[in-house]
Scaffold this motif. Structure first.
Motif, PDB file in Angstrom:
ATOM      1  N   VAL A 259       0.865  -1.178   0.000  1.00 51.38           N
ATOM      2  CA  VAL A 259       0.000   0.000   0.000  1.00 51.38           C
ATOM      3  C   VAL A 259       0.904   1.230   0.000  1.00 51.38           C
ATOM      4  O   VAL A 259       2.088   1.144   0.321  1.00 51.38           O
ATOM      5  CB  VAL A 259      -0.934   0.018   1.219  1.00 51.38           C
ATOM      6  CG1 VAL A 259      -1.885  -1.172   1.182  1.00 51.38           C
ATOM      7  CG2 VAL A 259      -0.139   0.012   2.532  1.00 51.38           C
ATOM      8  N   GLU A 264      -5.162   3.522   2.251  1.00 57.33           N
ATOM      9  CA  GLU A 264      -5.150   2.230   1.568  1.00 57.33           C
ATOM     10  C   GLU A 264      -4.981   1.107   2.586  1.00 57.33           C
ATOM     11  O   GLU A 264      -5.594   0.033   2.450  1.00 57.33           O
ATOM     12  CB  GLU A 264      -4.019   2.189   0.543  1.00 57.33           C
ATOM     13  CG  GLU A 264      -4.237   3.089  -0.656  1.00 57.33           C
ATOM     14  CD  GLU A 264      -3.128   2.936  -1.692  1.00 57.33           C
ATOM     15  OE1 GLU A 264      -2.319   1.989  -1.560  1.00 57.33           O
ATOM     16  OE2 GLU A 264      -3.072   3.757  -2.628  1.00 57.33           O
ATOM     17  N   ASP A 267      -8.309   0.646   4.278  1.00 54.28           N
ATOM     18  CA  ASP A 267      -9.238  -0.049   3.368  1.00 54.28           C
ATOM     19  C   ASP A 267      -8.937  -1.538   3.316  1.00 54.28           C
ATOM     20  O   ASP A 267      -9.858  -2.373   3.269  1.00 54.28           O
ATOM     21  CB  ASP A 267      -9.134   0.558   1.964  1.00 54.28           C
ATOM     22  CG  ASP A 267      -9.651   1.994   1.915  1.00 54.28           C
ATOM     23  OD1 ASP A 267     -10.416   2.378   2.825  1.00 54.28           O
ATOM     24  OD2 ASP A 267      -9.282   2.727   0.977  1.00 54.28           O
TER      25      ASP A 267
END
Length: 276
Positions: A259, A264, A267
């Protein structure tokens, strides 16, 4: 702020009006009304009406301006404890009114700060600016009054009347229908920041991601904190490690999870316990 400016202007005027050799006239008697107010408030142990206190402040200031034509800048003799002292009547009245207003203003600030700290900071900052500007303007006006030739006494008289009229106009027009007590009662507590709830099963999700990507025990701790929105400084304090060490761990976690930002990473964790 307009009220603060006007009363500060009156206070600044009294500070320089009648000054001798740049020394302000003695105003020690202004402490007497404040002491009486404090004694009454403590004795009654009751809430002081801010609107009545403001009315008293306005009356004192207005009386001070109206006393200028009568007493002028000269101090008047007064017997205190058997001793004759010179009291600048106009200055004492104006300063008393200004002090009463500042008591009112401080109570409003305390009430505001108890409900909305951020709002109090704004009011204090703008109020202090109004105090500074008003005091300077009043001091200049007082010096200007002192500079008027004594043989032209009608000029101080006209100036005093104009000041009194301006102050009355401010009370009647600028503060028409205004109530300090109503303003305080209408204050609402500041809305608390909304903190998003932690993702469901956050701990299992972090463990699953850590197992899948082979994170070390320390990197797992960093991952869990990053998933909760913590920044590098916060992680440094919580884990009691150096900032460079934190940056190294974060860099390794990002690299292993592939990431490029904290969002990110969040997520990825929010996908649950089934990482890709």
């Amino acid at each position: 702020d307009l009220a603060v400016f006007c009363f500060s202007l009156a206070s600044g005027f009294a500070l320089t009006f009648g000054a001798v050799a740049s020394s302000p006239p003695p105003n020690f008697l202004t402490a007497v009304p404040l002491l009486l107010l404090a004694i009454i408030a403590l004795a009654r142990r009751a809430k002081v009406s801010l609107d009545r206190l403001f009315d008293g402040a306005a009356l004192f200031v207005l009386a001070g301006f109206m006393a200028i034509p009568v007493f002028g800048a000269a101090a008047s003799p007064l017997a205190v404890a058997g001793l004759a002292v010179e009291v600048p009547v106009a200055n004492v009245l104006i300063n008393t009114g200004a002090d009463f207003f500042m008591v009112t203003f401080f109570v409003v600030l305390a009430s505001l700060a108890s409900r909305n700290q951020l709002g109090a900071v704004v009011v204090i900052a703008s109020g202090q600016a109004a105090v500074t500007v008003g005091t300077l303007a009043g001091a200049m006006l007082g010096n200007f009054t002192n500079s008027i030739a004594p043989d032209r006494a009608f000029r101080p008289l006209i100036l005093a009347v104009l000041l009194a009229l301006a102050f009355v106009a401010f009370l009647l027009l600028g503060l028409r229908g205004f109530s300090f007590e109503r303003t305080i009662n209408q204050l609402k507590p500041a809305a608390k920041p909304v903190v998003s709830a932690a993702p469901p099963k956050l701990e299992p999700a972090c463990e699953a991601v850590s197992e899948h990507y082979g994170l070390t025990p320390r990197e797992r701790e960093v991952l869990a904190l990053l998933a909760r929105g913590r920044n590098a400084s916060s992680i440094q304090d919580l884990l009691t490690i150096s900032r460079n060490t934190v940056k190294t761990h974060i860099k390794n976690v990002y690299a292993k999870l592939e990431v490029h930002s904290q969002q990110e990473l969040i997520d990825l964790v929010e996908q649950g316990d089934s990482p890709p």
